[in-house]
Design a protein around this motif. Sequence first.
Motif, PDB file in Angstrom:
ATOM      1  N   THR A  57       0.830  -1.212   0.000  1.00 17.17           N
ATOM      2  CA  THR A  57       0.000   0.000   0.000  1.00 17.17           C
ATOM      3  C   THR A  57       0.863   1.259   0.000  1.00 17.17           C
ATOM      4  OG1 THR A  57      -0.044   0.226   2.414  1.00 17.17           O
ATOM      5  CG2 THR A  57      -1.769  -1.153   1.424  1.00 17.17           C
ATOM      6  N   GLY A  58       0.204   2.355  -0.337  1.00 17.75           N
ATOM      7  CA  GLY A  58       0.877   3.653  -0.283  1.00 17.75           C
ATOM      8  C   GLY A  58       1.211   4.047   1.144  1.00 17.75           C
ATOM      9  N   THR A  59       0.334   3.720   2.062  1.00 19.57           N
ATOM     10  CA  THR A  59       0.570   4.054   3.467  1.00 19.57           C
ATOM     11  C   THR A  59       1.823   3.346   3.966  1.00 19.57           C
ATOM     12  OG1 THR A  59      -1.794   4.354   3.822  1.00 19.57           O
ATOM     13  CG2 THR A  59      -0.458   3.948   5.781  1.00 19.57           C
ATOM     14  N   ASN A  62       4.928   4.881   2.348  1.00 22.98           N
ATOM     15  CA  ASN A  62       5.311   6.149   2.993  1.00 22.98           C
ATOM     16  C   ASN A  62       5.926   5.904   4.366  1.00 22.98           C
ATOM     17  OD1 ASN A  62       4.765   8.216   1.143  1.00 22.98           O
ATOM     18  ND2 ASN A  62       2.585   8.234   1.655  1.00 22.98           N
ATOM     19  N   HIS A  83      -1.002  13.420   3.033  1.00 21.15           N
ATOM     20  CA  HIS A  83      -1.456  12.084   3.427  1.00 21.15           C
ATOM     21  C   HIS A  83      -0.538  11.492   4.477  1.00 21.15           C
ATOM     22  CE1 HIS A  83      -3.205   8.076   3.025  1.00 21.15           C
ATOM     23  NE2 HIS A  83      -4.209   8.680   2.432  1.00 21.15           N
ATOM     24  N   GLU A  88      -2.415   8.854   7.827  1.00 17.96           N
ATOM     25  CA  GLU A  88      -1.764   7.543   7.951  1.00 17.96           C
ATOM     26  C   GLU A  88      -1.641   7.149   9.412  1.00 17.96           C
ATOM     27  OE1 GLU A  88       1.573   7.509   5.152  1.00 17.96           O
ATOM     28  OE2 GLU A  88       0.168   7.911   3.525  1.00 17.96           O
ATOM     29  N   GLU A 136       4.029  16.391  -1.526  1.00 13.65           N
ATOM     30  CA  GLU A 136       3.029  15.494  -2.123  1.00 13.65           C
ATOM     31  C   GLU A 136       2.698  15.998  -3.523  1.00 13.65           C
ATOM     32  OE1 GLU A 136      -0.119  14.050   0.631  1.00 13.65           O
ATOM     33  OE2 GLU A 136      -1.485  14.784  -0.915  1.00 13.65           O
ATOM     34  N   ASP A 166       5.738  12.097  -1.825  1.00 13.55           N
ATOM     35  CA  ASP A 166       4.622  11.155  -1.861  1.00 13.55           C
ATOM     36  C   ASP A 166       3.969  11.366  -3.223  1.00 13.55           C
ATOM     37  OD1 ASP A 166       2.272   9.784  -1.799  1.00 13.55           O
ATOM     38  OD2 ASP A 166       1.570  10.575   0.121  1.00 13.55           O
ATOM     39  N   ALA A 168       1.814   9.414  -4.816  1.00 14.91           N
ATOM     40  CA  ALA A 168       0.716   8.455  -5.017  1.00 14.91           C
ATOM     41  C   ALA A 168       0.104   8.659  -6.405  1.00 14.91           C
ATOM     42  CB  ALA A 168      -0.342   8.642  -3.928  1.00 14.91           C
ATOM     43  N   ARG A 169      -0.006   9.941  -6.814  1.00 16.12           N
ATOM     44  CA  ARG A 169      -0.582  10.262  -8.132  1.00 16.12           C
ATOM     45  C   ARG A 169       0.427  11.016  -8.993  1.00 16.12           C
ATOM     46  NH1 ARG A 169      -4.507  10.678  -4.298  1.00 16.12           N
ATOM     47  NH2 ARG A 169      -6.266   9.252  -4.594  1.00 16.12           N
ATOM     48  N   CYS A 194       1.808   5.169  -6.317  1.00 18.90           N
ATOM     49  CA  CYS A 194       0.780   4.130  -6.168  1.00 18.90           C
ATOM     50  C   CYS A 194       0.364   3.598  -7.535  1.00 18.90           C
ATOM     51  CB  CYS A 194      -0.448   4.690  -5.457  1.00 18.90           C
ATOM     52  SG  CYS A 194      -0.138   5.016  -3.713  1.00 18.90           S
ATOM     53  N   LYS A 197      -4.105   3.610  -7.708  1.00 19.79           N
ATOM     54  CA  LYS A 197      -4.995   4.786  -7.812  1.00 19.79           C
ATOM     55  C   LYS A 197      -5.349   4.956  -9.293  1.00 19.79           C
ATOM     56  CE  LYS A 197      -4.159   6.199  -3.330  1.00 19.79           C
ATOM     57  NZ  LYS A 197      -3.195   5.158  -2.918  1.00 19.79           N
TER      58      LYS A 197
HETATM   59  C1  LIG Z   1      -1.523  11.233  -1.526  1.00 20.51           C
HETATM   60  C2  LIG Z   1      -1.703   9.851  -0.991  1.00 20.51           C
HETATM   61  N1  LIG Z   1      -0.648   9.209  -0.470  1.00 20.51           N
HETATM   62  C3  LIG Z   1      -0.733   7.968   0.029  1.00 20.51           C
HETATM   63  C4  LIG Z   1      -1.939   7.299   0.026  1.00 20.51           C
HETATM   64  C5  LIG Z   1      -2.031   5.930   0.661  1.00 20.51           C
HETATM   65  O1  LIG Z   1      -2.309   4.917  -0.234  1.00 20.51           O
HETATM   66  P1  LIG Z   1      -2.990   3.539   0.283  1.00 20.51           P
HETATM   67  O2  LIG Z   1      -4.448   3.793   0.306  1.00 20.51           O
HETATM   68  O3  LIG Z   1      -2.570   2.557  -0.783  1.00 20.51           O
HETATM   69  O4  LIG Z   1      -2.437   3.209   1.596  1.00 20.51           O
HETATM   70  C6  LIG Z   1      -3.082   7.920  -0.507  1.00 20.51           C
HETATM   71  C7  LIG Z   1      -4.386   7.207  -0.505  1.00 20.51           C
HETATM   72  O5  LIG Z   1      -5.400   7.708  -0.897  1.00 20.51           O
HETATM   73  C8  LIG Z   1      -2.954   9.228  -1.021  1.00 20.51           C
HETATM   74  O6  LIG Z   1      -4.015   9.879  -1.524  1.00 20.51           O
END
Ligand SMILES: Cc1ncc(COP(=O)(O)O)c(C=O)c1O
Length: 334
Positions: A57-59, A62, A83, A88, A136, A166, A168-169, A194, A197
Amino acid sequence: MIDLRSDTVTRPSAAMLSAMMAAETGDDVYGDDPTVNALEAKVARLSAKEAALFLPTGTQANLVALLSHCQRGEEYIVGQQAHNYKYEAGGAAVLGSIQPQPVDADADGTLPLDVIAQFIKPDDFHFAMTRLLSLENTHQGKVLPLSYLEQAWHFTRERQLALHIDGARIFNAAVALSVNLDALTRYCDTLTLCLSKGLGTPVGSMLCGSAEYIQRARRWRKMTGGAMRQSGILAAAGLYALDNHVARLQDDHDNAAWLASQLKMIGMDVISQNTNMVFVRLPEDQTAPLKKWMHEKGILLNTARVTRLVTHLDVDRQALETLVAEWRSFLANQ
Ligand SMILES: Cc1ncc(COP(=O)(O)O)c(C=O)c1O
């Protein structure tokens, strides 16, 4: 269902599932899952970093990133709404004894460097040691300007801080700027991104950095329970997404722009639209009824005073036309 709550809600397509079914696997804890190794090599190459690591996961990516940068009693500077500060569960503080130093972002999603400069602690035993700046990109859909990334990079070099993104996107940012990923990632030491997403996989995030850093991160990934076995099945979805779902992110951005313009036309207070996110301010008495109305029509929204609508590969223009038509009927019934 038409689901605009997030871009995390996508389901794997038949083509992605068959890529997963066909994946060659091994045991990734032994380092011999060829599909995971191929994914890590590909993402390292795309981000122009020495190495990459696959995590669930992204969490967790990170968290492992922060644990690999900062020791107990050290600090990272991060956005108030980031995030990896706010969403988190305080993991870096709870599990790493790492102190966050949050700062307010500017309207464009950047963290002002003059403000950050004031928060960097002097080398004095009263203070935590400031080690890292975490940005981010995209932040609430906003693409951080390339000029800002470059400035932040030089700023951190001058102050002996590491720079983490971060991302993620981050592919949304690259597509929006019409640049390759490495045009953004050259301005950071490490990044997370990620696959689950906008890229549409069911699972998976990557952490990228130097070979030495990723070696350290492997231990933290193991300790936090993120080292998986035949995870090539999941990595295959990532490889498929990188080959097939990056350029099409432009469709999500175009759909979000179209949705924003339509919602304005029916009188909604659209606050902003950036990349694949639209933010709309709702009258307080409409938040719950709108959610219910839409749900009854097979449309899922996370309504709040400021409602976020997110476009992704499972909502096409026709689905958005249905949404706008239902929204119009809802307003007519108020
Ligand atoms: C900017 C950002 N970072 C990290 C995450 C964490 O990703 P995950 O849901 O896979 O833990 C998210 C999740 O929405 C996010 O929006």
